[in-house]
Design a protein around this motif. Structure first.
Motif, short mmCIF file in Angstrom:
data_model
loop_
_atom_site.label_atom_id
_atom_site.label_comp_id
_atom_site.label_asym_id
_atom_site.label_seq_id
_atom_site.Cartn_x
_atom_site.Cartn_y
_atom_site.Cartn_z
N GLN A 298 0.81 -1.21 0.00
CA GLN A 298 0.00 0.00 0.00
C GLN A 298 0.85 1.28 0.00
O GLN A 298 1.87 1.35 0.69
N LYS A 299 0.37 2.24 -0.77
CA LYS A 299 0.98 3.57 -0.75
C LYS A 299 0.82 4.18 0.64
O LYS A 299 -0.24 4.08 1.26
N GLY A 300 1.89 4.76 1.13
CA GLY A 300 1.86 5.37 2.46
C GLY A 300 2.17 4.40 3.57
O GLY A 300 2.41 4.81 4.71
N VAL A 301 2.17 3.10 3.27
CA VAL A 301 2.49 2.07 4.26
C VAL A 301 3.76 1.34 3.84
O VAL A 301 4.76 1.32 4.57
N ASP A 302 3.73 0.77 2.64
CA ASP A 302 4.88 0.00 2.16
C ASP A 302 5.78 0.81 1.23
O ASP A 302 6.95 0.47 1.07
N PHE A 303 5.25 1.83 0.61
CA PHE A 303 6.06 2.70 -0.24
C PHE A 303 5.55 4.14 -0.14
O PHE A 303 4.37 4.38 0.18
N GLN A 304 6.44 5.08 -0.36
CA GLN A 304 6.13 6.49 -0.25
C GLN A 304 6.72 7.25 -1.44
O GLN A 304 7.64 6.77 -2.10
N PHE A 305 6.21 8.43 -1.67
CA PHE A 305 6.81 9.32 -2.66
C PHE A 305 6.67 10.75 -2.16
O PHE A 305 5.82 11.06 -1.32
N SER A 306 7.51 11.63 -2.67
CA SER A 306 7.44 13.04 -2.30
C SER A 306 7.84 13.88 -3.49
O SER A 306 8.70 13.48 -4.29
N ALA A 307 7.21 15.04 -3.62
CA ALA A 307 7.47 15.93 -4.75
C ALA A 307 8.26 17.14 -4.30
O ALA A 307 7.98 17.73 -3.24
N GLN A 308 9.25 17.49 -5.09
CA GLN A 308 9.96 18.74 -4.90
C GLN A 308 9.43 19.73 -5.94
O GLN A 308 8.37 19.51 -6.52
N GLN A 309 10.15 20.82 -6.16
CA GLN A 309 9.62 21.84 -7.07
C GLN A 309 9.53 21.34 -8.51
O GLN A 309 8.53 21.55 -9.18
N LYS A 310 10.58 20.67 -8.98
CA LYS A 310 10.60 20.23 -10.37
C LYS A 310 10.83 18.73 -10.52
O LYS A 310 10.78 18.20 -11.63
N THR A 311 11.10 18.04 -9.43
CA THR A 311 11.35 16.60 -9.48
C THR A 311 10.60 15.91 -8.35
O THR A 311 10.00 16.56 -7.49
N TRP A 312 10.67 14.58 -8.34
CA TRP A 312 10.05 13.83 -7.25
C TRP A 312 10.88 12.57 -6.98
O TRP A 312 11.74 12.19 -7.79
N SER A 313 10.61 11.97 -5.84
CA SER A 313 11.34 10.78 -5.44
C SER A 313 10.38 9.72 -4.94
O SER A 313 9.26 10.02 -4.52
N TRP A 314 10.84 8.46 -4.97
CA TRP A 314 10.03 7.30 -4.55
C TRP A 314 10.93 6.39 -3.74
O TRP A 314 12.11 6.21 -4.06
N GLN A 315 10.33 5.76 -2.72
CA GLN A 315 11.13 4.82 -1.95
C GLN A 315 10.27 3.78 -1.25
O GLN A 315 9.10 4.01 -0.95
N ASN A 316 10.88 2.60 -1.04
CA ASN A 316 10.35 1.61 -0.11
C ASN A 316 11.52 1.14 0.74
O ASN A 316 12.56 1.81 0.80
N GLU A 317 11.38 0.01 1.39
CA GLU A 317 12.43 -0.43 2.31
C GLU A 317 13.74 -0.77 1.59
O GLU A 317 14.82 -0.68 2.19
N GLU A 318 13.67 -1.15 0.32
CA GLU A 318 14.86 -1.62 -0.38
C GLU A 318 15.30 -0.74 -1.54
O GLU A 318 16.44 -0.87 -2.01
N HIS A 319 14.43 0.13 -2.04
CA HIS A 319 14.76 0.91 -3.23
C HIS A 319 14.48 2.39 -3.00
O HIS A 319 13.57 2.75 -2.24
N ARG A 320 15.24 3.22 -3.70
CA ARG A 320 14.98 4.65 -3.70
C ARG A 320 15.32 5.21 -5.08
O ARG A 320 16.39 4.93 -5.63
N PHE A 321 14.41 5.98 -5.62
CA PHE A 321 14.62 6.64 -6.90
C PHE A 321 14.47 8.14 -6.68
O PHE A 321 13.45 8.59 -6.15
N GLU A 322 15.45 8.91 -7.13
CA GLU A 322 15.45 10.35 -6.88
C GLU A 322 15.56 11.10 -8.20
O GLU A 322 15.95 10.55 -9.23
N ALA A 323 15.22 12.41 -8.13
CA ALA A 323 15.36 13.33 -9.26
C ALA A 323 14.59 12.84 -10.49
O ALA A 323 15.04 13.00 -11.63
N LEU A 324 13.41 12.24 -10.26
CA LEU A 324 12.54 11.85 -11.37
C LEU A 324 11.78 13.07 -11.86
O LEU A 324 11.35 13.89 -11.06
N PRO A 325 11.59 13.22 -13.17
CA PRO A 325 10.87 14.40 -13.67
C PRO A 325 9.37 14.31 -13.34
O PRO A 325 8.79 13.22 -13.35
N ILE A 326 8.78 15.45 -13.03
CA ILE A 326 7.33 15.49 -12.80
C ILE A 326 6.63 15.16 -14.10
O ILE A 326 6.82 15.83 -15.11
N PRO A 327 5.80 14.12 -14.13
CA PRO A 327 5.16 13.72 -15.40
C PRO A 327 3.97 14.60 -15.75
O PRO A 327 3.42 15.29 -14.89
#
Length: 416
Positions: free
Chosen positions: A215-244
């Protein structure tokens, strides 16, 4: 006489069942068993939800194809051509293959009555089977548990969002709706929920089924910055993704699906996906001078998303709006009332179409500029002229029918 063209087949299957919608799997399952279809090489991914199904399917398909996989994608409704519903590697299926599917289904169904959507779903599954694909991405039409897409067991089930919609079919209890949509999950199989503030019905139904819930907010999270966003769970993290250009909530769900499926997506591939992904009718810019955007927003949740998109435009836009009378017109109007300088409201044709006056009635107490028309085409003529004169963007929204009417109108206009 047996139909020969796709147009003839579509006219025929529309006439084969007295109801446009009749939820249930018994009829379709009987025909499906006679077809003897195989499954894809890897996974069937089934996507349900109140909003976000189309964009989630589009992003999943685009990513899988970009990684060299063969993918069949089934979505609904279509805008201009039925073939849009059945795509192979992101390309609409050819008429001849769809007609071949309809002909075979007609032969094996005998006296079993099928709705238009059941015919369509079975045809898509047959086409995918014949094409020997790696993945099938299937969009639920209405609800989940009793939708004909649920004839096929999902290896991966996805629920994008839960809100009150189709209350005549699904009821007006949010937990009941959650149970219906989560009913696409299977025992021991992955279920990804992208629902924000999820009702308890999702977890309860997943537990009853024995699905593996993330579930979003339980097992994985994401957050938006001004021009990019990031995603993470316990094992992975993706940063500086473009806002789609498509909703960020759905993009975050897509990353979760890819990650929990074990596909190990690379940041570079995700950057490419979110920099380029788009979908017809999802705040899509389709013209300039004036700038014209089309959006299928037709319920409160989608209206809130549209409101946020409109807030960043350089000038207050003009609306062309047409809606179906069985939607929550009052809430949509209330959410978006102050977002537009002028509302050009239009009648929608067909038994479900609301009248322009029905829409304007919700705006009348707010002292907002409104105009009424008997069709989307006439509303567009008036709105385009105003947009050009005042240098404002134009937003056409309210229904798939509204966007389809715009696309038909634009086909005959050189300046759109």
């Amino acid at each position: 006489m047996t139909p020969t063209s796709l147009a003839d087949w579509l006219s025929y299957i529309e006439s084969q069942h007295p109801s446009e919608i009749e939820l249930g799997l018994e009829r379709g399952n009987k025909v499906l068993a006679k077809l003897g279809l195989k499954r894809p090489k890897h996974n069937v991914i089934t996507v349900a939800g109140t909003n976000g199904k189309g964009s989630t399917c589009a992003m999943l398909t685009q990513y899988l194809v970009s990684q060299g996989h063969s993918v069949g994608t089934y979505t609904s409704p279509h805008f201009l051509h039925f073939n849009e519903r059945i795509a192979l590697n992101n390309q609409p299926c050819e008429d001849a293959l769809i007609c071949q599917a309809f002909e075979l289904i007609e032969q094996v169904r005998a006296d079993i009555p099928l709705t238009y959507f059941e015919f369509s779903t079975l045809a898509a599954l047959w086409v995918f089977d014949q094409s020997e694909l790696d993945y099938w991405v299937l969009e639920v039409g209405l609800g989940g548990r009793l939708d004909s897409v649920n004839m096929i067991d999902a290896d991966v089930a996805v629920v994008t969002s839960i809100a009150l919609d189709h209350v005549d079919w699904l009821g007006d209890d949010i937990n009941v709706i959650a149970c219906e949509k989560t009913g696409i999950a299977r025992e021991g199989k992955l279920l990804v929920s992208g629902v924000v503030n999820p009702p308890q019905g999702i977890a309860d139904t997943a537990a009853d089924i024995g699905a593996v819930l993330k579930q979003k907010g339980v097992d994985f999270q994401f957050s938006a910055q001004q021009k990019t966003w990031s995603w993470q769970n316990e094992e992975h993290r993706f940063e500086a993704l473009p806002i789609p250009s498509l909703p960020l909530q759905n993009a975050a769900t897509v990353v979760a699906v890819l990650t929990y499926m074990g596909l190990e997506p690379q940041t570079s591939a995700l950057i490419e996906l979110f920099a380029s992904a788009e979908l017809t009718g999802r705040f899509q810019k389709v013209s300039q001078q004036p700038d014209v955007y089309i959006d299928v927003a037709h319920n409160p949740e989608a209206a809130i998303e549209l409101q946020q998109r409109l807030a960043v435009l350089d000038a207050q836009p003009i609306a062309v709006c047409g809606m179906l009378h069985d939607k929550d017109i009052g809430s949509v109007m209330s959410i978006l009332a102050d977002s537009f300088e002028t509302w050009h409201c239009a009648d929608l044709a067909g038994p479900r179409g609301a009248k322009a006056q029905d829409l304007v009635a919700y705006l009348a107490p707010l002292d907002i500029n409104t105009q009424c028309y008997s069709s989307i085409a006439l509303a567009l003529l008036g709105a385009i002229e105003q947009a050009k004169q005042e240098g404002r963007p134009l937003v056409v929204f309210g229904s798939f029918v509204t966007v389809s009417d715009y696309l038909q109108f634009a086909k005959g206009k050189n300046d759109l």
